[in-house]
Design a protein around this motif. Sequence first.
Motif, short mmCIF file in Angstrom:
data_model
loop_
_atom_site.label_atom_id
_atom_site.label_comp_id
_atom_site.label_asym_id
_atom_site.label_seq_id
_atom_site.Cartn_x
_atom_site.Cartn_y
_atom_site.Cartn_z
N VAL A 20 0.80 -1.26 0.01
CA VAL A 20 -0.09 0.03 -0.06
C VAL A 20 0.74 1.24 0.13
N ALA A 21 1.82 1.07 0.84
CA ALA A 21 2.75 2.35 0.96
C ALA A 21 3.56 2.59 -0.20
N GLY A 22 3.84 1.32 -0.89
CA GLY A 22 4.86 1.70 -2.07
C GLY A 22 3.80 2.13 -3.34
N TRP A 23 2.49 1.96 -3.19
CA TRP A 23 1.51 2.28 -4.20
C TRP A 23 1.34 3.84 -4.08
N ALA A 24 1.32 4.26 -2.47
CA ALA A 24 0.89 5.44 -2.37
C ALA A 24 2.00 6.58 -2.83
N GLN A 25 3.40 5.99 -2.74
CA GLN A 25 4.30 7.02 -2.90
C GLN A 25 4.66 7.14 -4.40
N GLN A 26 4.73 5.88 -5.17
CA GLN A 26 4.79 5.73 -6.38
C GLN A 26 6.19 6.68 -6.61
N LYS A 27 7.00 6.48 -6.19
CA LYS A 27 8.37 7.10 -6.16
C LYS A 27 9.16 6.12 -6.93
N ILE A 28 10.25 6.52 -7.94
CA ILE A 28 11.34 5.82 -8.12
C ILE A 28 12.36 5.72 -7.26
N LYS A 29 12.80 4.43 -7.03
CA LYS A 29 14.10 4.38 -5.94
C LYS A 29 15.40 3.94 -6.77
N MET A 30 16.33 4.66 -6.34
CA MET A 30 17.51 4.36 -6.89
C MET A 30 18.54 3.83 -5.73
N VAL A 84 17.26 -4.51 -2.69
CA VAL A 84 16.17 -5.40 -3.37
C VAL A 84 14.96 -5.74 -2.72
N SER A 85 15.13 -6.51 -1.39
CA SER A 85 14.09 -6.88 -0.70
C SER A 85 13.47 -5.90 0.25
N VAL A 86 14.15 -5.09 1.04
CA VAL A 86 13.76 -4.14 1.82
C VAL A 86 13.33 -2.76 1.08
N GLN A 87 14.25 -2.36 0.40
CA GLN A 87 14.07 -0.87 -0.26
C GLN A 87 13.39 -0.90 -1.54
N ARG A 88 13.12 -2.08 -2.07
CA ARG A 88 12.55 -2.20 -3.17
C ARG A 88 12.92 -1.28 -4.41
N ILE A 89 14.15 -1.13 -4.44
CA ILE A 89 14.64 -0.34 -5.52
C ILE A 89 14.29 -0.47 -6.89
N ASP A 90 14.41 0.40 -8.02
CA ASP A 90 14.16 0.07 -9.24
C ASP A 90 15.41 0.01 -10.28
#
Lengths: 317, 334
Positions: A20-30, A84-90
């Motif tokens: 849910v949080a991931g969807w709400a942010q919709q940020k690109i993570k590097m 990859v697992s916790v931060q869910r980077i792109d």
Amino acid sequence: MTFRFALAAALAAGLMVAPVAGWAQQKIKMGVSIPAATHGWAGGLNWHAQQAEKRLEKQYPNLDVVIVTARDVGRQANDLEDLVSVQRIDALVILPFESAPMTDPVRAVKQAGKFVTVVDRGLTDPSIQDLYVAGNNPQMGEVSARFMKEKMGGKGDIVVLRGIPTVIDNQRVDAFMKEIEGTQIKVLGMQYANWNRDDGFKVMQDFLSRFPKIDAVWAQDDDIALGVIEAVKQAGREKEMFILGGAGMKDMIKRVMDKDVLVPADVLYPPAMIAEAMEITAKHLVEKAPIQKEYIIEATLVTPENAAKYYYPDSPF
Amino acid sequence: MTPSVMPEAARKPSSGFDLKLYGPFLALAALIVLGTIVNPVFLSPGNIGNVLTRTAFIGIIAVGATFVITTGGIDLSVGSLAAFASGVTIVVMNALVGSMGAGLPVILIGVLVALGLGLAAGLVNGLLVTKGRMEAFIVTLGTMGIFRSLVTYIADGGTLSLNSEIRTIYRPVYYGGVFGISYPILAFAVVALIGALIMYRTRFGRYCAAIGSSEDVARYSAINVDRVKLLAFVLQGLCVAIAVVIYVPRLGSASATTGLLWELEAIAAVIIGGTMLKGGYGRIWGTVVGAVMLTLIDNILNLTGAISVYLNGTIQGVIIIVAVLLQRGTVARR
């Protein structure tokens, strides 16, 4: 028992909230994984990475940059898993501690569908990376040798202080030796100074006792060069020789700028390359800008004429 | 008095020649001969001066380490502490230049800061070991990491450089000297002399040996074990601080790589010198010789081009092992 239950509950709650949080942010993570600031150059690397983080997050409001630093190969592999697992980077920008051991961990990141940018030290399997940004180690040796050849008129006696026994060091030294082949430049002695001031000082002191006449010193690295300078000064032989370091440390660039006779030039191997890699990657992620597969940063010769361009007074390196 | 409480040095050698006592000196002599063969420059006053001056840091730290190891303890934090104390000293001196101007007072305050930090660190290590009832190995492994990361943090990962005016005034402390003998060598000699006096001539020195030999026996002999151990760590901290005072003027900088692996070099110097790692008796003069030997090996390797630079570590390792093996000869026979 209660602890285990609490842990399970927390995990379950986390799993429900996370998407849910991931969807709400919709940020690109590097994610940016680099070696910890345990020596000068790495200190500069960390500084430039942090500067780039600030700059990029301001420039692209929907970009989130996460920098992690590791003290060794094992820890860096752990960092990648967490990214990859916790931060869910792109996307991942990585300066691998060592090439061979980091190849498989980076492959795993790639297989998880992330964009991978490799900086400086390459992987043993280059097909993994989407982008490669690097300094040019053989060129660094070449440019150094060419400058010394010109400055010495193709003849004279030099000593060489090497870094740590690694592939990078070998590439630099091999290219240097190849470039001075056929000239009358003689390498009197060669020793490891471990990219370190104290060792540079000690090894140079011994070289100075061993050789009554030295025309030039290839210190290869600016930290080593600073130790060499002190040893030469102590022996009162500043007028006899010049010293060529490398990397682009601000103290050395300053000396070149100020036309120090002892340090007539410096060869770049800029820690700022991490910032460049982050910028290209971010631009590609956010603006979908097309990119080349490879960016090689030139080992530029820094002379009094162009020194101001490479002088970062605020950097710790 | 039980034999275990009696320090080794006080014991009369049973046979005419005690290899264990003179072993380090023989090894040193062998190394000097080797050096002379490798390169005649080796014996030049300039080279000897350089080598001894360089030895001073490790040597002074190793004198302190001799006490800690004699009590059966160990201090792994000395290298990190040296880097941390150097860093803080530089930062403090740089900060004071603004208000006090570059001058001797600033340097004196810097020296006091270094000494204070050394003492405080020794006290912390010592208290954690004695009052905290922890293994010295663990305590100092912890403080080793703490000091190292603190200096990295203060330096922002880069290098702390001393203000150049201060540097000019402070520089002679490393490079200057009297009658051609540099100050670091003099400091090393004084520290070693005082160390030897404490070790061989005071009750504290005998207690250190007694505790290292058998802590329980020492306790039953009404020795205040905690206080002696604490004092040994404080002494070690003080030695590190003295080393810092002469180290800072050399390159005028401190970074995360300053003093890397000094703890191992100090321990090696102590062990080559004939002190046992498990404690029981300490030899200050042996430690001095051990420290000189370690620097000499480096120096000799730098003076020759005959050995592949890849093998430096091997040569160093072999010499260290042989030096200690030489001393073990008599132990086995006893």
